[in-house]
Design a protein around this motif. Sequence first.
Motif, PDB file in Angstrom:
ATOM      1  N   GLY A 141     -49.393 -43.607 -15.937  1.00  0.00           N
ATOM      2  CA  GLY A 141     -48.658 -44.625 -16.677  1.00  0.00           C
ATOM      3  C   GLY A 141     -49.449 -45.062 -17.896  1.00  0.00           C
ATOM      4  N   LEU A 142     -48.763 -45.225 -19.017  1.00  0.00           N
ATOM      5  CA  LEU A 142     -49.342 -45.833 -20.215  1.00  0.00           C
ATOM      6  C   LEU A 142     -48.408 -46.968 -20.613  1.00  0.00           C
ATOM      7  N   HIS A 143     -48.731 -48.162 -20.172  1.00  0.00           N
ATOM      8  CA  HIS A 143     -47.867 -49.321 -20.381  1.00  0.00           C
ATOM      9  C   HIS A 143     -48.254 -50.029 -21.674  1.00  0.00           C
ATOM     10  N   PHE A 144     -47.471 -49.777 -22.714  1.00  0.00           N
ATOM     11  CA  PHE A 144     -47.664 -50.425 -24.005  1.00  0.00           C
ATOM     12  C   PHE A 144     -46.936 -51.773 -24.011  1.00  0.00           C
ATOM     13  N   PHE A 145     -47.344 -52.630 -24.953  1.00  0.00           N
ATOM     14  CA  PHE A 145     -46.781 -53.971 -25.029  1.00  0.00           C
ATOM     15  C   PHE A 145     -46.063 -54.168 -26.354  1.00  0.00           C
ATOM     16  N   ASN A 146     -45.033 -54.988 -26.296  1.00  0.00           N
ATOM     17  CA  ASN A 146     -44.170 -55.226 -27.451  1.00  0.00           C
ATOM     18  C   ASN A 146     -44.635 -56.484 -28.194  1.00  0.00           C
ATOM     19  N   PRO A 147     -44.761 -56.413 -29.544  1.00  0.00           N
ATOM     20  CA  PRO A 147     -44.570 -55.237 -30.402  1.00  0.00           C
ATOM     21  C   PRO A 147     -45.818 -54.345 -30.397  1.00  0.00           C
ATOM     22  N   PRO A 149     -47.261 -52.164 -32.522  1.00  0.00           N
ATOM     23  CA  PRO A 149     -48.234 -52.140 -33.627  1.00  0.00           C
ATOM     24  C   PRO A 149     -49.205 -53.319 -33.609  1.00  0.00           C
ATOM     25  N   ALA A 150     -48.754 -54.483 -33.171  1.00  0.00           N
ATOM     26  CA  ALA A 150     -49.599 -55.672 -33.195  1.00  0.00           C
ATOM     27  C   ALA A 150     -50.394 -55.859 -31.905  1.00  0.00           C
ATOM     28  N   SER A 151     -49.919 -55.291 -30.800  1.00  0.00           N
ATOM     29  CA  SER A 151     -50.574 -55.484 -29.519  1.00  0.00           C
ATOM     30  C   SER A 151     -51.888 -54.707 -29.447  1.00  0.00           C
ATOM     31  N   LYS A 152     -52.870 -55.287 -28.781  1.00  0.00           N
ATOM     32  CA  LYS A 152     -54.192 -54.657 -28.661  1.00  0.00           C
ATOM     33  C   LYS A 152     -54.422 -54.035 -27.283  1.00  0.00           C
ATOM     34  N   LEU A 153     -53.443 -54.162 -26.387  1.00  0.00           N
ATOM     35  CA  LEU A 153     -53.651 -53.768 -24.994  1.00  0.00           C
ATOM     36  C   LEU A 153     -52.729 -52.629 -24.571  1.00  0.00           C
ATOM     37  N   VAL A 154     -53.264 -51.719 -23.754  1.00  0.00           N
ATOM     38  CA  VAL A 154     -52.456 -50.722 -23.045  1.00  0.00           C
ATOM     39  C   VAL A 154     -52.968 -50.656 -21.610  1.00  0.00           C
ATOM     40  N   GLU A 155     -52.068 -50.820 -20.644  1.00  0.00           N
ATOM     41  CA  GLU A 155     -52.439 -50.613 -19.246  1.00  0.00           C
ATOM     42  C   GLU A 155     -52.376 -49.128 -18.925  1.00  0.00           C
ATOM     43  N   VAL A 156     -53.463 -48.577 -18.432  1.00  0.00           N
ATOM     44  CA  VAL A 156     -53.483 -47.202 -17.942  1.00  0.00           C
ATOM     45  C   VAL A 156     -53.282 -47.275 -16.434  1.00  0.00           C
ATOM     46  N   ILE A 157     -52.172 -46.742 -15.955  1.00  0.00           N
ATOM     47  CA  ILE A 157     -51.829 -46.840 -14.543  1.00  0.00           C
ATOM     48  C   ILE A 157     -52.150 -45.515 -13.856  1.00  0.00           C
ATOM     49  N   LYS A 167     -57.507 -39.610 -16.147  1.00  0.00           N
ATOM     50  CA  LYS A 167     -57.933 -41.011 -16.171  1.00  0.00           C
ATOM     51  C   LYS A 167     -58.871 -41.271 -17.338  1.00  0.00           C
ATOM     52  N   ALA A 168     -59.830 -40.362 -17.531  1.00  0.00           N
ATOM     53  CA  ALA A 168     -60.783 -40.519 -18.637  1.00  0.00           C
ATOM     54  C   ALA A 168     -60.109 -40.298 -19.979  1.00  0.00           C
ATOM     55  N   LEU A 169     -59.257 -39.279 -20.067  1.00  0.00           N
ATOM     56  CA  LEU A 169     -58.580 -38.975 -21.326  1.00  0.00           C
ATOM     57  C   LEU A 169     -57.672 -40.120 -21.758  1.00  0.00           C
ATOM     58  N   ALA A 170     -56.963 -40.707 -20.808  1.00  0.00           N
ATOM     59  CA  ALA A 170     -56.012 -41.771 -21.147  1.00  0.00           C
ATOM     60  C   ALA A 170     -56.720 -42.950 -21.800  1.00  0.00           C
ATOM     61  N   ALA A 171     -57.855 -43.343 -21.242  1.00  0.00           N
ATOM     62  CA  ALA A 171     -58.618 -44.438 -21.851  1.00  0.00           C
ATOM     63  C   ALA A 171     -59.108 -44.045 -23.241  1.00  0.00           C
ATOM     64  N   GLN A 172     -59.464 -42.792 -23.399  1.00  0.00           N
ATOM     65  CA  GLN A 172     -59.923 -42.273 -24.704  1.00  0.00           C
ATOM     66  C   GLN A 172     -58.796 -42.314 -25.724  1.00  0.00           C
ATOM     67  N   TRP A 173     -57.596 -41.938 -25.305  1.00  0.00           N
ATOM     68  CA  TRP A 173     -56.439 -41.967 -26.218  1.00  0.00           C
ATOM     69  C   TRP A 173     -56.152 -43.394 -26.677  1.00  0.00           C
ATOM     70  N   LYS A 179     -56.661 -49.525 -29.676  1.00  0.00           N
ATOM     71  CA  LYS A 179     -56.314 -50.539 -28.688  1.00  0.00           C
ATOM     72  C   LYS A 179     -57.317 -50.515 -27.537  1.00  0.00           C
ATOM     73  N   THR A 180     -57.200 -51.478 -26.656  1.00  0.00           N
ATOM     74  CA  THR A 180     -58.091 -51.584 -25.507  1.00  0.00           C
ATOM     75  C   THR A 180     -57.341 -51.211 -24.239  1.00  0.00           C
ATOM     76  N   ALA A 181     -57.957 -50.371 -23.417  1.00  0.00           N
ATOM     77  CA  ALA A 181     -57.353 -49.958 -22.156  1.00  0.00           C
ATOM     78  C   ALA A 181     -57.863 -50.812 -21.008  1.00  0.00           C
ATOM     79  N   VAL A 182     -56.944 -51.198 -20.121  1.00  0.00           N
ATOM     80  CA  VAL A 182     -57.333 -51.724 -18.813  1.00  0.00           C
ATOM     81  C   VAL A 182     -56.781 -50.738 -17.791  1.00  0.00           C
TER      82      VAL A 182
END
Length: 286
Positions: A141-147, A149-157, A167-173, A179-182
């Motif tokens: 999962g790559l959970h982006f946040f709306n909007p 372009p302005a959001s700094k967070l992506v959840e890597v599920i 898992k490693a590649l997703a955080a790298q992307w 943006k910052t991955a959690v």
Amino acid sequence: MADTSLPSTVGVLGGGRMGAGIAHAFLTSGSQVVVVERDTESATAARDRILRDVSGSVERGKVDGTVDELAANLSVTTDHGDFATAGLVIEAVPEDFDLKVSSLQAVESHLGDDAYLATNTSSMSVNGLAEQLQRPQQFCGLHFFNPVPASKLVEVIIGEQTSDQLKALAAQWVEGIGKTAVTINDAPGFASSRLGVALGLEAIRMVEEGVASAEDIDNAMTLGYKHPIGPLALTDIVGLDVRLGVAEYLTDKLGPRFEPPQLMRDMVERGELGRKSGKGFYTYDD
């Protein structure tokens, strides 16, 4: 200049608000981007939406290159076969399990052996979706946040079968698009939706019970707790219909503490969906 940590070609299934934002993020970070929509009319609208956002980023000096240069790296079509060269495809269709399964299966059938597939779901089980795929180890999962372009967070599920390499590649992307991955192990609502919806539902109950106005409840959280936006204004941005669907899903999985308030159901029934409809807990003239 392209970020070499990113796939050279990224696909996005669905060019609505979220899909367009995801396409914008990778396009402005240097990837070639292929967006696939359901029909020609939708494809045209998606291309216009993406390039409008790209133009705004160029005008504000947020990205390198001209609009024409970035547009040359964007392809919007109706053919899933155009995903064949993508190293990563992100599904961004509406939050309906059966639709997501059929969409992911259709994409997977066109991907190369080394390509990865991700879902942008905000709450659905990554494990449940992975069970329907041929290569669950190459899915997350790559959970982006709306909007986006302005959001700094992506959840890597991370699902039970997601490979350590992915898992490693997703955080790298995620880092590659600025943006910052959690990283979250798959669970109902992940971290952000589960906590965000819980706060939003309680705020709606407070309005329903006449505890305070929407504005005063939001001010209590922005001024008192330093939240960047109040829970009711955020619900308007996300969409009451979207949050209702998530709340119903969480109620099914986690119990009655996520039961949507009747006020929320009534507002959705009346078409008061928030910013996108012009009215939610606030009124929007734009």
